[in-house]
Write a protein that holds these residues in place. Structure first.
Motif, PDB file in Angstrom:
ATOM      1  N   PHE A   1      -7.219  -2.973   1.607  1.00 33.21           N
ATOM      2  CA  PHE A   1      -6.034  -2.228   2.032  1.00 33.21           C
ATOM      3  C   PHE A   1      -6.181  -1.557   3.384  1.00 33.21           C
ATOM      4  O   PHE A   1      -5.276  -1.594   4.197  1.00 33.21           O
ATOM      5  N   GLU A   2      -7.304  -0.936   3.591  1.00 32.56           N
ATOM      6  CA  GLU A   2      -7.398  -0.071   4.760  1.00 32.56           C
ATOM      7  C   GLU A   2      -7.519  -0.826   6.072  1.00 32.56           C
ATOM      8  O   GLU A   2      -6.584  -0.922   6.835  1.00 32.56           O
ATOM      9  N   LYS A   3      -8.715  -1.399   6.249  1.00 27.88           N
ATOM     10  CA  LYS A   3      -9.046  -1.917   7.562  1.00 27.88           C
ATOM     11  C   LYS A   3      -8.310  -3.221   7.841  1.00 27.88           C
ATOM     12  O   LYS A   3      -8.502  -4.202   7.157  1.00 27.88           O
ATOM     13  N   LYS A   4      -7.492  -3.234   8.859  1.00 23.18           N
ATOM     14  CA  LYS A   4      -6.837  -4.463   9.218  1.00 23.18           C
ATOM     15  C   LYS A   4      -7.791  -5.256  10.094  1.00 23.18           C
ATOM     16  O   LYS A   4      -8.429  -4.708  10.984  1.00 23.18           O
TER      17      LYS A   4
ATOM     18  N   TYR B   1      -8.947   0.801  -2.585  1.00 21.88           N
ATOM     19  CA  TYR B   1      -9.611   0.199  -1.445  1.00 21.88           C
ATOM     20  C   TYR B   1      -9.228  -1.268  -1.306  1.00 21.88           C
ATOM     21  O   TYR B   1      -9.037  -1.772  -0.217  1.00 21.88           O
TER      22      TYR B   1
ATOM     23  N   LYS C   1      -7.885   6.439  -5.037  1.00 26.57           N
ATOM     24  CA  LYS C   1      -7.647   5.690  -3.800  1.00 26.57           C
ATOM     25  C   LYS C   1      -7.833   4.213  -4.081  1.00 26.57           C
ATOM     26  O   LYS C   1      -8.757   3.840  -4.799  1.00 26.57           O
TER      27      LYS C   1
ATOM     28  N   ASN D   1       0.863  -1.171   0.000  1.00 26.77           N
ATOM     29  CA  ASN D   1       0.000   0.000   0.000  1.00 26.77           C
ATOM     30  C   ASN D   1       0.907   1.230   0.000  1.00 26.77           C
ATOM     31  O   ASN D   1       1.301   1.727   1.045  1.00 26.77           O
ATOM     32  N   TRP D   2       1.246   1.706  -1.187  1.00 24.09           N
ATOM     33  CA  TRP D   2       2.240   2.791  -1.307  1.00 24.09           C
ATOM     34  C   TRP D   2       1.767   4.080  -0.670  1.00 24.09           C
ATOM     35  O   TRP D   2       2.563   4.938  -0.302  1.00 24.09           O
ATOM     36  N   GLU D   3       0.453   4.202  -0.533  1.00 28.21           N
ATOM     37  CA  GLU D   3      -0.068   5.423   0.082  1.00 28.21           C
ATOM     38  C   GLU D   3       0.465   5.623   1.491  1.00 28.21           C
ATOM     39  O   GLU D   3       0.547   6.739   1.974  1.00 28.21           O
ATOM     40  N   LYS D   4       0.799   4.532   2.127  1.00 28.69           N
ATOM     41  CA  LYS D   4       1.249   4.630   3.520  1.00 28.69           C
ATOM     42  C   LYS D   4       2.742   4.908   3.621  1.00 28.69           C
ATOM     43  O   LYS D   4       3.279   5.023   4.712  1.00 28.69           O
ATOM     44  N   THR D   5       3.404   4.976   2.479  1.00 32.33           N
ATOM     45  CA  THR D   5       4.851   5.211   2.517  1.00 32.33           C
ATOM     46  C   THR D   5       5.120   6.654   2.107  1.00 32.33           C
ATOM     47  O   THR D   5       4.214   7.391   1.726  1.00 32.33           O
ATOM     48  N   LYS D   6       6.400   7.021   2.170  1.00 32.20           N
ATOM     49  CA  LYS D   6       6.763   8.380   1.784  1.00 32.20           C
ATOM     50  C   LYS D   6       6.923   8.480   0.272  1.00 32.20           C
ATOM     51  O   LYS D   6       6.979   9.564  -0.291  1.00 32.20           O
TER      52      LYS D   6
END
Ligand SMILES: Cc1ncc(COP(=O)(O)O)c(C=O)c1O
Lengths: 159, 386
Positions: free
Chosen positions: A146-149, A139, A137, A51-56
């Motif tokens: 991706f989002e909810k663990k 999902y 985005k 999930n690249w969104e969570k990286t820099k």
């Protein structure tokens, strides 16, 4: 035997030993099967879902609908090959319906994707038209949300 | 007035659950892996949940008929026919209940009272004992043996039957052992039961979760059909524990008697759950298959894990429990569970919680993610090899 593929598709990190236990086969059998899948290109590769969104790291994904003119004697395959060989192209599918190819592109910036389309893709002789859609985005991808663990909120003990 | 004095002795005499203390212990602990759970980790398949939501949107927010929506009972009849070759008339042979739990309770209330005996093979689900005692009847335990793979054998059954026996509980696939009874195993006990005046309560709540052969119902023996009450439900098969929905199938006279109790105690099972359950029966097969496949992988991992550690673990072929023997550690079941929890933060359930003869065993549930199971085995290894 597809059981092994299903397991690996869900989690490519299981060891041959673990898969052997899960399926009730011997380690040798599992090794043999995986080797065969790899040789026959049934298993085409191993990757990690990020999930690249969570990286820099900046990253942008676009889905491009492409209309092409099929080549005489070679249909769509030759055109598709011209396109999917670009490293920016992450996926390329032949489609039924109003257009011919779906291409998924990943780039660092909007500009990078736009310039790929205008400089590399659109000018190809057999490409009639393109329509680019940017992903805002993600999902769910490859069967994974991706989002909810998942959180285990069951009662710890029930008899 | 002393309220204590007014409460019935037979209720007070039911021992408090021995597992309460584990709740208190884990409340203080972080990072516990619980294999003590008794329900699927999967959430209800989305098409099923969505049908429940849709029924609410459509305004189906009322009582249903006492016995349950007739469309649902028809689906249950189809399903029982399709899966287990059992024919029931949806009009008078099927009752929709609040979980299999309610079915067990009201069946016993309709059938037994003080002076009657209920045969309960153990180790097994704790509600059989509790519900029997509340009726005033006497529970008669059968001590199942590990060397029989915890199956009910003719000799054990024969010895337990007396003129007072009114109900025999057949709890397979079994919680906590994971044992099953195949057609041959059943036919041997059918020989004993077929001529006796008693009711068989067959708890088939785990019928979908078998890992070798498909489940066989004792009701599918023609000579047993009328005297068997089948208890089943949606909790385990369709991962619907929280919806609270089950059903009972059997002789019209018994279903009618149970419906009377149900009518006054419950009115009807939750309507939303009934709509969701219809979707489960119509379009749930593939989800169940996927879950069973996944459970099967996990089952092998856990059984293999225990055996690698040198613990005897017979192969459980049903439900989602393993029942390893821990006698070789020199600890009692309860010592094992407490120490394992304190030292390695893994929770399993002492076997004696399911009947005295479960002493020396623990129940470990594999309805948890593979990652959790693998980590649990690693921790149990550290515990045993310390
Ligand atoms: C053997 C057995 N029967 C019945 C039940 C009751 O299930 P429910 O009331 O959710 O249908 C359980 C639940 O753990 C069980 O293990």
């Amino acid at each position: 035997m597809e059981e092994i593929l299903k397991i690996l598709e869900k989690n490519g990190r299981y060891s041959e030993e673990q898969i052997a236990v899960m399926t009730g086969k011997s380690v040798e059998e599992v090794k043999e099967a995986i080797k065969k899948y790899e040789e026959e290109n049934v298993i085409v590769g191993y990757t990690t879902l990020v999930n690249w969104e969570k990286t820099k790291d900046e990253s942008i994904t676009a889905m491009i609908e492409v209309k092409v003119t099929p080549q005489r004697g070679e249909g769509f395959d030759k055109v598709a090959e011209r396109i999917y060989k670009f490293s920016e192209v992450k996926a390329c599918y032949l489609m039924s319906g109003g257009f011919d190819l779906t291409i998924i592109i990943e780039g660092k910036t909007l500009k990078e994707v736009a310039s790929f389309v205008s400089d590399k893709l659109a000018p190809l002789e057999s490409v009639q038209s393109t329509a680019t859609h940017f992903v805002l985005k993600k999902y769910k991808d490859k069967g994974t949300i991706f989002e909810k663990k998942y959180k285990d909120d069951r009662e710890a003990i029930i008899i | 007035m002393n309220v204590e004095d007014i409460i019935l002795k037979k209720v007070k005499d039911i021992p408090p659950s021995g597992i309460r203390k584990y709740f208190d212990m884990i409340n203080e602990m972080k990072d516990v892996i619980s294999l003590g759970v008794g329900e699927p980790d999967f959430t209800t398949p989305w098409n099923v949940s969505e049908s429940g939501i849709y029924s609410l949107e459509k305004g189906h927010t009322h009582y249903s008929s006492n016995a349950g929506l007739i469309q649902l009972r028809e689906e249950i009849a189809n399903y029982q026919q399709r899966k287990y070759n059992l024919q029931y008339n949806p009009k008078d042979q099927i009752l929709v209940t609040v979980g299999g739990s309610e079915g067990i309770d009201i069946a016993l209330r309709a059938l037994v009272e003080a002076g009657d005996e209920v045969i309960i093979p153990e180790p097994s689900f704790v509600a059989y004992q509790g519900c029997t005692r509340i009726t005033g009847a006497t529970p008669v335990s059968i001590k199942l043996r590990a060397e029989d793979q915890f199956k009910l054998t003719p000799d054990l059954l024969e010895k337990a039957i007396t003129p007072k026996t009114k109900v025999v509980i057949i709890p397979y696939p079994n919680n906590p052992t994971g044992a099953i009874m195949n057609r041959d195993d059943l036919s041997r006990i059918v020989e004993i039961l077929k001529d006796k005046d008693l009711i068989v309560l067959s708890d088939e709540i785990y019928a979908e979760l078998t890992y070798q052969d498909n489940h066989v119902s004792i009701a599918s023996f023609p000579e047993m059909k009328d005297k068997t009450l089948v208890i089943n439900g949606f909790s385990k098969a369709f991962a619907m524990t929280g919806w609270r929905l089950g059903y009972a199938c059997g002789h019209p006279a018994l279903i009618q008697a149970m419906t009377k109790i149900h009518q006054y105690a419950i009115m009807c099972a939750p309507t939303t759950a009934q709509y969701a359950a219809m979707e489960a029966l119509k379009n749930g097969d593939s989800s169940v298959r996927e879950m069973v496949k996944e459970y099967n992988h996990r089952r092998r991992v856990l059984v293999d894990g225990f055996r690698e550690l040198g613990l005897d673990c017979f192969e459980p072929l049903g439900a989602f429990y393993t029942f390893p023997c821990i006698k070789s550690t020199g600890l009692t079941s309860e010592e094992f569970c407490e120490k394992l929890l304190m030292e390695q933060r893994v929770l399993v359930v002492p076997g004696n919680a399911f009947g005295e003869c479960g002493e020396g065993f623990v129940r470990a549930c594999y309805a948890s993610s593979m990652e959790q199971l693998i980590e649990a085995i690693n921790r149990i290894k550290k515990f045993i090899q310390r």
